[in-house]
Design an enzyme around this catalytic site. Structure first.
Site, PDB file in Angstrom:
ATOM      1  N   HIS A  73       0.821  -1.219   0.000  1.00 45.07           N
ATOM      2  CA  HIS A  73       0.000   0.000   0.000  1.00 45.07           C
ATOM      3  C   HIS A  73       0.854   1.268   0.000  1.00 45.07           C
ATOM      4  O   HIS A  73       0.359   2.357  -0.299  1.00 45.07           O
ATOM      5  CB  HIS A  73      -0.988   0.001   1.175  1.00 45.07           C
ATOM      6  CG  HIS A  73      -0.416   0.369   2.501  1.00 45.07           C
ATOM      7  ND1 HIS A  73      -0.151  -0.557   3.490  1.00 45.07           N
ATOM      8  CD2 HIS A  73      -0.085   1.576   3.026  1.00 45.07           C
ATOM      9  CE1 HIS A  73       0.317   0.061   4.555  1.00 45.07           C
ATOM     10  NE2 HIS A  73       0.370   1.359   4.306  1.00 45.07           N
ATOM     11  N   ASP A 116      -0.588  -7.490   1.568  1.00 48.96           N
ATOM     12  CA  ASP A 116       0.047  -6.169   1.630  1.00 48.96           C
ATOM     13  C   ASP A 116       1.565  -6.302   1.792  1.00 48.96           C
ATOM     14  O   ASP A 116       2.121  -6.072   2.869  1.00 48.96           O
ATOM     15  CB  ASP A 116      -0.553  -5.376   2.794  1.00 48.96           C
ATOM     16  CG  ASP A 116      -0.140  -3.917   2.797  1.00 48.96           C
ATOM     17  OD1 ASP A 116       0.332  -3.433   1.749  1.00 48.96           O
ATOM     18  OD2 ASP A 116      -0.302  -3.263   3.848  1.00 48.96           O
ATOM     19  N   SER A 213       3.978   2.579   8.379  1.00 50.24           N
ATOM     20  CA  SER A 213       3.556   1.555   7.430  1.00 50.24           C
ATOM     21  C   SER A 213       4.743   1.015   6.642  1.00 50.24           C
ATOM     22  O   SER A 213       5.660   1.757   6.288  1.00 50.24           O
ATOM     23  CB  SER A 213       2.533   2.123   6.452  1.00 50.24           C
ATOM     24  OG  SER A 213       1.293   2.315   7.062  1.00 50.24           O
TER      25      SER A 213
END
Length: 258
Positions: A73, A116, A213
């Protein structure tokens, strides 16, 4: 079964803070380290800052001389990805490596946050030293037992309502939860999909967040998780959700040779 998004400690997305949802709800990507401590890069030599146009957007981890791993992502808005290695200072020091190609998981779903994971190949190799080192990888399907201690690191936001990344690398010691516990924490999201795990605390105040992230969750000297998504940052009963690296070990090998 619907699904949902996450964590951690040092995680990413510079462009937006969507509401976290999974399946019928889209997982949120605002993951940063909250309640953490200042880190030395020699204690986290595998840690990378994933940058675009010179700005930090995510974390990543070194897994080989030419390869790093991050979250898929993170590539939503990263046309010119680069990796900075060997420094705990955000945007300062270390070495910068241009990324000449990357591999997103072919079944990555930006809505559910399934699969992901992404691999990045750099033009110039990482020069290993006390501040630049690859992290080991688990074997395919290796399960991290509930209660295992882990550590997440990154330059993400340090409060859920913050607006700036941390200028120094932070780390947070966490506890891995069983899949049953994770599914309970996120039952209103339909639980977690295969390839996801959760780690953190049941109580509020400690978590990864936006800017973290793609960053590493490590345990026993191995990369066990990648900060992926979560419901807010540091909320009670909402530990960070990570990509389960062991679930994708064979995929990593087939696409990088590592």
């Amino acid at each position: 079964m619907s699904k949902f998004y996450f964590l951690l400690l040092f995680l990413c997305l510079a462009n937006a803070d969507p509401v976290k949802q999974h399946g019928s709800q889209k997982p949120s990507l605002d993951r940063r380290i909250i309640g953490g401590s200042v880190a030395s890069i020699t204690d986290f030599p595998y840690q990378l800052s994933f940058q675009d146009w010179g700005a930090h957007i995510c974390g990543a981890a070194i897994i080989g001389s030419y390869w790093a791993v991050s979250a898929a992502h993170c590539f939503n808005n990263a046309p010119t990805p680069r990796l900075r290695a060997g420094t705990a200072q955000l945007g300062v020091g270390g070495t910068v490596h241009e990324v000449d190609r990357y591999v997103l998981h072919e079944q990555f779903n930006s809505w559910s946050m399934d699969n992901d994971i992404a691999l990045l190949h750099v033009v110039t190799p990482f020069q290993f030293s006390s501040s630049v080192q690859p992290i080991g990888l688990p074997s395919q399907g290796q399960v991290v037992a509930a209660g295992t201690q882990a550590v997440v690191s990154g330059w993400g936001l340090t409060s859920a309502d913050g607006s700036e990344d941390s200028s120094v690398l932070l780390y947070l010691n966490t506890v891995v939860f069983s899949q049953t516990q994770c599914n309970s924490f996120y039952s209103d999201y339909g639980g977690l999909a295969s390839g996801m795990m959760c780690s953190g605390y049941a109580e509020a105040g400690k978590d990864a967040c936006q800017g973290d992230s793609g960053g590493p969750l490590a345990s026993g000297g191995k990369l066990v998780g990648i900060v992926s998504w979560g419901d807010g940052c540091g909320k009670a009963g909402r530990p960070g959700v990570y990509t389960d690296v062991a679930y994708y070990r064979n995929w990593i090998s087939s696409n990088s040779g590592i």
